[in-house]
Enzyme design. Structure first.
Site, PDB file in Angstrom:
ATOM      1  N   GLU A 153     -30.046  39.000  60.454  1.00 24.45           N
ATOM      2  CA  GLU A 153     -30.407  40.422  60.387  1.00 24.45           C
ATOM      3  C   GLU A 153     -30.040  41.100  61.543  1.00 24.45           C
ATOM      4  OE1 GLU A 153     -33.812  43.504  58.356  1.00 24.45           O
ATOM      5  OE2 GLU A 153     -34.229  41.563  59.159  1.00 24.45           O
ATOM      6  N   GLU A 247     -37.874  46.215  50.996  1.00 23.60           N
ATOM      7  CA  GLU A 247     -38.726  45.822  52.290  1.00 23.60           C
ATOM      8  C   GLU A 247     -38.997  47.525  52.789  1.00 23.60           C
ATOM      9  OE1 GLU A 247     -38.257  43.064  55.699  1.00 23.60           O
ATOM     10  OE2 GLU A 247     -37.477  44.726  56.409  1.00 23.60           O
TER      11      GLU A 247
END
Length: 270
Positions: A153, A247
């Site tokens: 990420e 998220e």
């Protein structure tokens, strides 16, 4: 595409952008009631919750496991793959390999976010990238053996100085022949770093392996100014068929945030 919602059981990460923090039976029930296809799990480590417990909860609520976060390695243990200490780097790698093994038993990829660390001080940029590449080589092999991809990420500039955008990260993975590592495209981080979210997704193409579905203010989609229609069009343009996962921060009302997230995907037929 499929939908997922984050479940966090790490006290040190209680203030983070995760939707449900309840005991697992309650959190799984809420995720199912809100209409999600899967959960994204954040645990303190690979030994915290037996794999069979997760399998039973998934079966009981008709949910999959979209991904498993490794952030507790940093939040709870202070570990990163680019730490100046060789011992700490080894501990970080061992932690992630343990998570990969755990994820493999559930058919779920593990996410490398905060545990990537950063360069600076004793660690030059070249050294930091070297440390990262060396660790990812081991992780790439372990994840392939476990039968799952691994997710790297890119984070925004306030959290790391390694990779902040998808395209340079994709080039790095190609350069090091890390074919089993995909990119996690977090729309919140991308809103800070990418000039055009849709264009960035299209450029990264098949390297996109997971999406954090968050608005520009890191609340549920529809709370900020992200052009979700353009993002979905880009994802469909690259034939993306994996998860869009919430998220996000919830402003104190997790179930409302979860329901808003599901409404924001249902309007696209997801």
């Amino acid at each position: 595409m499929k939908t997922a919602v984050t479940l966090c059981r790490v006290p040190e990460m209680a203030a983070g952008p995760f939707v449900f923090h309840d005991e697992l039976p309650v959190a799984f029930a809420k995720a199912a009631a809100c209409g999600f296809d899967a959960v994204e799990l954040f645990f303190a480590g690979p030994d915290e919750v037996p794999v069979e417990t997760i399998r039973e909860l998934c079966q009981g609520h008709a949910l999959g496991v979209a991904a498993i976060g490794s952030g507790a390695g940093m939040a709870k243990h202070g570990l990163s793959l680019t730490d100046p200490s060789q011992e700490k780097r080894a501990q970080a790698l061992d932690f992630i390999l343990g998570m990969v093994d755990y994820g493999g038993k559930l058919g779920a990829p593990v996410i490398l976010g905060s545990m990537q660390g950063k360069w600076g001080g004793e660690v030059s940029r070249a050294q930091g990238l070297g440390f990262l590449a060396a660790a990812l080589k081991h992780i790439n092999e372990a994840a392939a053996k476990a039968g799952v991809p691994f997710l790297y990420e890119p984070l925004n500039r306030y959290e790391t100085n390694l990779f902040n955008r998808l395209a340079p990260a994709a080039v790095f993975l190609e350069q090091h022949d890390l074919q089993n590592i995909l990119l996690l495209a977090d729309l919140f981080h991308m809103n800070i770093e990418e000039p055009d979210l849709a264009a960035a997704l299209i450029e990264a193409g098949p390297r996109v392996g997971h999406v954090h579905w968050a608005d520009s203010n890191r609340l549920a989609m529809g709370s900020g100014h992200t052009d979700s229609e353009a993002v979905i069009a880009a994802l469909r343009g690259i034939s993306y068929q994996r998860y869009v996962s919430a998220e996000i921060f919830t402003n104190g009302d997790p179930e409302a945030a979860a329901r808003q997230t599901r409404e924001s995907t249902r309007k696209f037929g997801i």
